[in-house]
Enzyme design. Structure first.
Site, PDB file in Angstrom:
ATOM      1  N   GLY A   1      13.887 -16.546 -36.521  1.00 48.82           N
ATOM      2  CA  GLY A   1      13.014 -15.491 -37.053  1.00 48.82           C
ATOM      3  C   GLY A   1      13.584 -14.923 -38.346  1.00 48.82           C
TER       4      GLY A   1
ATOM      5  NE  ARG B   1      12.616 -18.432 -33.182  1.00 52.37           N
ATOM      6  CZ  ARG B   1      11.731 -17.466 -33.424  1.00 52.37           C
ATOM      7  NH1 ARG B   1      10.445 -17.732 -33.460  1.00 52.37           N
ATOM      8  NH2 ARG B   1      12.130 -16.230 -33.604  1.00 52.37           N
TER       9      ARG B   1
ATOM     10  CG  ASP C   1      23.209 -15.690 -29.935  1.00 52.52           C
ATOM     11  OD1 ASP C   1      24.115 -15.541 -30.783  1.00 52.52           O
ATOM     12  OD2 ASP C   1      23.091 -15.005 -28.912  1.00 52.52           O
TER      13      ASP C   1
ATOM     14  CB  THR D   1      18.309 -11.628 -35.540  1.00 51.59           C
ATOM     15  OG1 THR D   1      17.383 -11.006 -34.635  1.00 51.59           O
ATOM     16  CG2 THR D   1      19.707 -11.375 -34.999  1.00 51.59           C
TER      17      THR D   1
ATOM     18  CG  ASP E   1      15.707  -9.302 -32.032  1.00 50.87           C
ATOM     19  OD1 ASP E   1      14.777  -8.583 -32.436  1.00 50.87           O
ATOM     20  OD2 ASP E   1      15.549 -10.496 -31.697  1.00 50.87           O
TER      21      ASP E   1
ATOM     22  CG  ASP F   1      19.485 -10.594 -30.158  1.00 56.83           C
ATOM     23  OD1 ASP F   1      19.867 -10.918 -31.304  1.00 56.83           O
ATOM     24  OD2 ASP F   1      18.568 -11.196 -29.562  1.00 56.83           O
TER      25      ASP F   1
ATOM     26  NE  ARG G   1      14.555 -13.528 -29.406  1.00 51.84           N
ATOM     27  CZ  ARG G   1      13.623 -14.415 -29.766  1.00 51.84           C
ATOM     28  NH1 ARG G   1      12.918 -15.018 -28.853  1.00 51.84           N
ATOM     29  NH2 ARG G   1      13.423 -14.698 -31.025  1.00 51.84           N
TER      30      ARG G   1
END
Ligand code: F6P
Length: 323
Positions: A15, A76, A107, A129, A131, A133, A175
């Site tokens: 993303g 992706r 990741d 990203t 996120d 995360d 996410r």
């Protein structure tokens, strides 16, 4: 400069995130500064496999530091999940004289970077990203801009929710991680913040709203992390349980765009230069990270196996002051 590393590739994968362009720019400029050649690989690992690449120059990254999205495009890549795809990627590096690659993404993108590194093409990951995360790093490029975009929009929702004495139930991205929700929730003074990391019941949410109502508040914001989902149902339940008219809003992909904040531009620049520094020494299979505010790096596998804690203390604090 290492004997081996004369040309590096740079790609953005997964993303997109605001600040990716600033990272690409830093990689290109720093590599050229240090006497290396840079090839821009389009659409993530797809461009590597298909040979969709362009020669980068100092000027090809002019006028992009302030732009959202990624000038290299992103995707992706399903094929790169399998050995055959990785082999194709390796062959493409050999064919195009690419000695190492900087991969800007999350990741999933780092897994590809590790696989390619293990096949002898040193790769370095930069966490990009919205996120935040990625376990190995406190900060990912794009996170600050996304939160600011979310807040900008929630502030607008606040205006209309105040005029109508309503409850605004807002879904933010992330996410399965509640970092955006927690921080945006605090920053907009949300009465409740629903994230996957903290169990909740609708009765508790209603209770919070009812208690606040008793002290004279008539409009409310409830921030919901996308992993929790069902914002329409949550809004409906809030209305049923509290009698407060409620509306659901999904902020969605707008959080992925826009001009990056100062923080994203600076961190992206630092990480881009750091990644080039590693490749210049012939070091691959690493991810760049921020730890205690400083830029560092980890082995990719080690980084992928780390665990990121949700900030439960910050969550508790948020609940304390949103009364
Ligand atoms: O990882 C960034 C992110 O925007 C997540 O917050 C979200 O879950 C996902 O990507 C959306 O992915 P897509 O762009 O494929 O819809």
């Amino acid at each position: 400069m290492s004997d081996k590393v004369k040309t590096i590739g740079v790609l953005t994968s997964g993303g997109d995130a605001p600040g990716m362009n600033a990272a690409v720019r830093a990689v290109v400029r720093s590599a050229i500064y240090h006497g290396m050649n840079v090839i821009g690989i389009k659409k993530g690992y797809n461009g590597l496999i298909n040979g969709d690449m362009e020669q980068m120059s100092l000027r090809s990254v002019s006028e992009i530091i302030h732009k959202g999205g990624t000038v290299l495009y992103t995707a992706r890549c399903e094929e790169f999940r399998y050995d055959e795809g990785i082999e194709k990627g390796k062959q493409s590096c050999l064919d195009n004289g690419i000695d190492g690659i900087v991969v800007i993404g999350g990741d999933g993108s780092f897994r590809g970077a590790r696989d390619l590194s293990l096949k002898g093409i040193p790769c370095v990951g930069i966490p990009g990203t919205i996120d935040n995360d990625i376990s190995s790093t406190e900060y990912t490029v794009g996170y600050d801009t996304a939160m600011n975009t979310a807040i900008d929009m929630i502030d607008k929702l606040r205006d209309t929710s105040q005029s109508h004495d309503r409850c605004s139930v807002v879904e933010v991205m992330g996410r399965h991680a509640g970092h955006i929700a927690l921080n945006a929730g605090i920053a907009c003074g949300a009465t409740a913040i629903l994230v996957e990391e903290v169990p909740y019941s609708m009765e508790e949410v209603a209770q919070r709203i009812n208690n606040t109502m008793k002290t004279g508040k008539h409009h409310f914001i409830v921030v919901v992390s996308e992993g929790v989902g069902h914002v329409d149902e949550i809004a409906k339940e809030i209305e049923e349980l509290t009698g407060v008219e409620s509306r659901a809003t999904v902020l969605g992909h707008v959080q992925r765009g826009g001009s990056p904040t100062v923080r994203d531009r600076v961190v992206a620049s630092e990480m881009g230069c750091y990644a080039v520094g590693l490749l210049e020494k012939g070091i691959g299979n690493r991810v760049v990270a921020m730890q205690n505010g400083r830029i560092t790096d980890f082995d990719i596998l080690e980084a992928l196996n780390m665990k990121k804690e949700f900030d439960h203390n910050l969550y508790k604090m948020a609940m304390e002051i949103s009364i």
